[in-house]
Design an enzyme around this catalytic site. Structure first.
Site, mmCIF file in Angstrom:
data_model
loop_
_atom_site.group_PDB
_atom_site.id
_atom_site.type_symbol
_atom_site.label_atom_id
_atom_site.label_comp_id
_atom_site.label_asym_id
_atom_site.label_seq_id
_atom_site.Cartn_x
_atom_site.Cartn_y
_atom_site.Cartn_z
ATOM 1 N N ASP A 68 49.303 48.742 -19.280
ATOM 2 C CA ASP A 68 48.566 47.491 -19.057
ATOM 3 C C ASP A 68 47.662 47.601 -17.834
ATOM 4 O OD1 ASP A 68 51.357 47.479 -17.987
ATOM 5 O OD2 ASP A 68 50.622 45.756 -16.871
ATOM 6 N N ASP A 98 43.886 47.173 -11.556
ATOM 7 C CA ASP A 98 45.130 46.635 -11.022
ATOM 8 C C ASP A 98 45.433 47.204 -9.645
ATOM 9 O OD1 ASP A 98 48.078 46.430 -10.421
ATOM 10 O OD2 ASP A 98 47.927 45.133 -12.162
ATOM 11 N N LYS A 158 41.542 35.754 -10.182
ATOM 12 C CA LYS A 158 42.944 36.171 -10.161
ATOM 13 C C LYS A 158 43.690 35.298 -9.159
ATOM 14 C CE LYS A 158 45.882 40.210 -9.414
ATOM 15 N NZ LYS A 158 45.853 41.677 -9.348
ATOM 16 N N ASP A 179 54.515 32.379 -11.305
ATOM 17 C CA ASP A 179 53.848 31.131 -10.917
ATOM 18 C C ASP A 179 52.340 31.090 -11.115
ATOM 19 O OD1 ASP A 179 53.093 32.917 -9.023
ATOM 20 O OD2 ASP A 179 54.128 31.956 -7.353
HETATM 21 N N1 ATP Z 1 52.477 35.590 -9.978
HETATM 22 C C1 ATP Z 1 52.303 35.837 -11.257
HETATM 23 N N2 ATP Z 1 52.217 34.827 -12.143
HETATM 24 C C2 ATP Z 1 52.059 35.052 -13.457
HETATM 25 N N3 ATP Z 1 51.987 36.263 -13.995
HETATM 26 C C3 ATP Z 1 52.058 37.313 -13.169
HETATM 27 C C4 ATP Z 1 52.222 37.159 -11.765
HETATM 28 N N4 ATP Z 1 52.270 38.383 -11.211
HETATM 29 C C5 ATP Z 1 52.130 39.275 -12.208
HETATM 30 N N5 ATP Z 1 52.004 38.635 -13.392
HETATM 31 C C6 ATP Z 1 51.833 39.243 -14.700
HETATM 32 O O1 ATP Z 1 52.715 40.334 -14.816
HETATM 33 C C7 ATP Z 1 52.074 41.424 -15.478
HETATM 34 C C8 ATP Z 1 52.107 42.661 -14.624
HETATM 35 O O2 ATP Z 1 51.625 42.337 -13.341
HETATM 36 P P1 ATP Z 1 50.594 43.217 -12.530
HETATM 37 O O3 ATP Z 1 50.909 42.984 -11.105
HETATM 38 O O4 ATP Z 1 50.516 44.592 -13.068
HETATM 39 O O5 ATP Z 1 49.207 42.522 -12.926
HETATM 40 P P2 ATP Z 1 48.280 41.645 -12.046
HETATM 41 O O6 ATP Z 1 48.076 42.315 -10.749
HETATM 42 O O7 ATP Z 1 48.738 40.251 -12.017
HETATM 43 O O8 ATP Z 1 46.973 41.643 -12.928
HETATM 44 P P3 ATP Z 1 45.856 42.731 -13.167
HETATM 45 O O9 ATP Z 1 46.505 43.902 -13.839
HETATM 46 O O10 ATP Z 1 44.952 41.999 -14.090
HETATM 47 O O11 ATP Z 1 45.245 43.047 -11.844
HETATM 48 C C9 ATP Z 1 50.686 40.932 -15.828
HETATM 49 O O12 ATP Z 1 50.757 40.451 -17.121
HETATM 50 C C10 ATP Z 1 50.451 39.835 -14.858
HETATM 51 O O13 ATP Z 1 49.536 38.870 -15.322
#
Ligand code: ATP
Length: 647
Positions: A358, A368, A184, A196
């Site tokens: 999600d 998450d 991640k 980003d």
């Molecule tokens: N810095 C970032 N760059 C690209 N996509 C992001 C970023 N931060 C969040 N996302 C995307 O936004 C959505 C919601 O974010 P969320 O914070 O719930 O997930 P995450 O913490 O990145 O991933 P996960 O749920 O797998 O732990 C997800 O599809 C995630 O991949």
């Protein structure tokens, strides 16, 4: 069959089954890690696979790993991906990565030998600089998953792994458990939307420590193997911050949101394919899935916890005139798992903070790690999420919200669940639902969802009672425990603003002999007080002591029933083995972040991880002053902290 029609025809799909109400304060009805010491093997020896990418459809823009590998990374940027569940994509290269920490429990659970984390191959892999594939020999090419989600009750569209990239699946040869290992913060993917692809050190430390802490408490969760600092990646959030990568793993990263996206796109073929993959390759096959359990008054908790399994996949069961096919059993399995996990969150005072679909695992894992927290003072209305003004994801709402999410899954699986014994008929599989069949299908699907909702509630309550009983040192369950012991205790904690997890630990160590007299109980009551006493309105020290003493008397008599008068040391030991002395609370994580990020202190991370992995210890012998502080009263101005979603 128009999928939207299902929801439109049946509004009650958006509501809880009638008898399931959110938990309320008044009515609680509504609310050392055993490291198997294995020798372990090296990273190279670890059996690897790519079942996910070989069985499920890929992004048609890059048919093969080679095509993706040759493409300039900029061309792999954000876009809509249809008809696929993933895109081949490699992590971005990182300069001068520094491995900050590795979880010994994770190493062990993956089957890796101690010391392997020191190898250059391990460090290169967890920092995204090496993958298990090359052009000459092939191997396993990394991928990012495509999914969608309901966020704060609204449809958010395509989301996907915007900053997580899976490297391969690996199987621990000792336990035979297969995990998907992913990074991640490893760079942009087609699912990054406007962001980003990076993760900041701050949020990465939080995920690294707390996912392992939950695992050590026995709560199903995604896991963290390692934390790598990427010093040169300056990531812009509220300010410029250092970047990091967490290497993490899970039995599956599939979420309810994965199904949501397919349903919204009307991709019935892929829903069926994905559901089949989940049953056959994530769970242990169709036969492993549970049949319905009866939920009458006569049903014991053991019966609720042990549904019949072993039913052949092609068998349709009839229960009270409703046919249940294998997809109904799959739905039940996912609901039951999530019921148990949310029960554990409630029993240990953990809040996810953003329970969007999600972030809801189809395997029932805590998933998450954003604005999560462990509860400090017991407050059912508390949410650690600074941005959740409606308190949608507050502590008291977690069970209902998980059910809300599961209803979304029921809608996605609705056609398959509702088809009953016609689910494998050629015309249904190829052409969909006829107009004539539609009402019957919808009615059946609704019935199944409603029943699974009842079962969700029963499994949740069962597990919650089991865990709370265990935390209170009970060996048996009595009907009256819920109201008399649990509810009164929670009401007392709330009224006097006392600490939830400290309460259980301190109770564990109270000798029953000290509680025999009214005076003794009033004296003992202050063990639960904060340094400054207690909070709440309308209590004096005398009335606060009275209230706790009254509860202690009821508890003492109940514990004596289970343990007798001669086994108090054993009772204390049993309670300490389920009531953590240490939980990584928000203020502790903030201190760790501050010291790692600003003061270059690396050791504190290892110490806090060690405490998190061994939460029931009386002491850890690493840094006495710090241990005492971290296990002691939470400083008043650092209680019930909140954080934003920015990570
Ligand atoms: N810095 C970032 N760059 C690209 N996509 C992001 C970023 N931060 C969040 N996302 C995307 O936004 C959505 C919601 O974010 P969320 O914070 O719930 O997930 P995450 O913490 O990145 O991933 P996960 O749920 O797998 O732990 C997800 O599809 C995630 O991949």
């Amino acid at each position: 069959m128009n999928f939207r029609l299902l929801a439109a025809c049946s509004r009650n799909w958006y509501m809880f089954p009638r008898s399931f109400r959110p938990p309320s304060v008044r009515n609680r009805l509504n609310q050392m890690v055993s490291h198997l010491s294995t020798a372990g093997i090296s990273l190279a020896e670890l059996p690897k696979s790519n079942i996910f990418t070989s069985k499920l459809p890929h992004d048609p823009a890059f048919d093969t790993p080679e095509l993706s590998h040759k493409a300039p990374r900029e061309t792999l940027g954000p876009r809509m991906v249809n008809g696929a569940l993933f895109t081949y994509i490699r992590p971005e290269q990182t300069a001068e990565p520094e491995l900050l920490g590795v979880s010994s429990k994770a190493m062990n659970d993956l089957g890796l030998k101690p010391g392997e984390e020191q190898t250059s191959q391990f460090k290169a892999l967890v920092s995204g600089n090496e993958i298990w594939w090359n052009e000459e020999q092939g191997g396993i090419y990394p991928w990012a998953q495509c999914y969608g989600g309901w966020q704060f009750g609204s449809w958010a569209g395509q989301l996907g792994d915007g900053r997580a990239i899976s490297l391969f699946e690996c199987t621990n040869p000792q336990t035979n458990t297969r995990y998907e290992l992913q990074l991640k913060g490893a760079g942009k993917t087609p699912y990054s939307r406007f962001a980003d692809g990076k993760a900041v050190l701050r949020s990465s430390i939080r995920e690294y420590v707390v996912s392992e802490a939950l695992s050590a408490l026995g709560i199903p969760t995604t896991r963290a193997l390692s934390l790598t600092l990427i010093p040169n990646a300056k990531v812009l959030r509220e300010r410029l911050e250092p970047g990091a990568i967490v290497a993490r793993f899970a039995e599956t990263w599939l979420r309810i949101g994965t199904f949501d996206l397919l349903r919204v796109r009307g991709d019935r073929e892929l829903i069926r394919k994905l559901a089949t993959y989940v049953a056959e390759d994530v769970f242990s096959g169709w036969e492993s899935l549970p049949a319905i359990v009866s939920l009458g008054d006569q049903q014991s908790s053991t019966q609720i916890d042990n549904p019949r399994r072993g039913i052949p996949g092609d068998q349709v069961q009839e229960h009270q005139d409703v046919q249940e096919n294998r997809f109904a059993r799959l739905y039940r399995e996912i609901a039951r798992r999530n019921a148990k996990t949310v029960a554990a969150w409630q029993a240990y005072g953990f809040m996810n903070g953003v329970l969007n679909t999600d972030n809801t695992s189809i395997y029932g894992l805590s998933l998450d790690y954003g604005p999560f927290a462990f509860m400090d003072n017991f407050d059912p209305h508390y949410t650690p999420n600074h941005d959740d003004h409606m308190l949608r994801y507050a502590y008291r709402n977690q069970p209902s919200i998980i059910w809300w999410n599961l209803v979304r899954l029921g809608e996605s699986l609705g056609e398959l669940i509702g088809a009953g014994n016609q689910v494998d008929e050629e015309s249904f599989v190829n052409n969909g639902v006829t107009k004539e069949f539609e009402p019957e299908l919808i009615k059946r699907a609704e019935k199944v969802i409603e029943r699974v909702g009842e079962e969700f509630k029963a499994v949740f309550l069962n597990e919650y009672k089991r865990l709370m009983g265990q935390r209170l040192g009970l060996k048996t369950q009595a009907e009256s425990d819920f109201q008399i012991l649990f509810s009164d205790m929670l009401d007392t904690l709330e009224a006097l603003e006392l600490d939830f997890n400290h309460f259980f630990r301190r109770l564990s160590g109270l000798p029953l002999s000290n509680l025999e007299t009214e005076e003794g109980r009033r004296e003992a009551a202050s063990v639960f007080f904060h340094a400054e006493g207690f909070g709440g309105i309308g209590y004096t020290e005398a009335t606060a002591r009275d209230r706790i003493a009254k509860w202690l008397d009821i508890w003492r008599l109940r514990v004596l029933e289970d343990w007798g008068p001669a086994n108090d040391e054993e009772r204390q030991k049993a309670m300490k083995s389920v009531n953590p002395n240490f939980v990584p609370r928000g203020w502790i994580l903030d201190e760790v972040i501050e010291r790692v990020e600003r003061k270059g202190d690396r050791d504190i991370l290892g110490r806090v991880m060690h405490m998190s992995l061994n939460p029931f210890n009386d002491e850890w012998g690493l840094h006495n002053e710090e241990e005492e502080r971290f296990c002691g009263d939470v400083p008043k101005y650092k209680r019930a902290m909140m954080c934003s979603c920015s990570s």
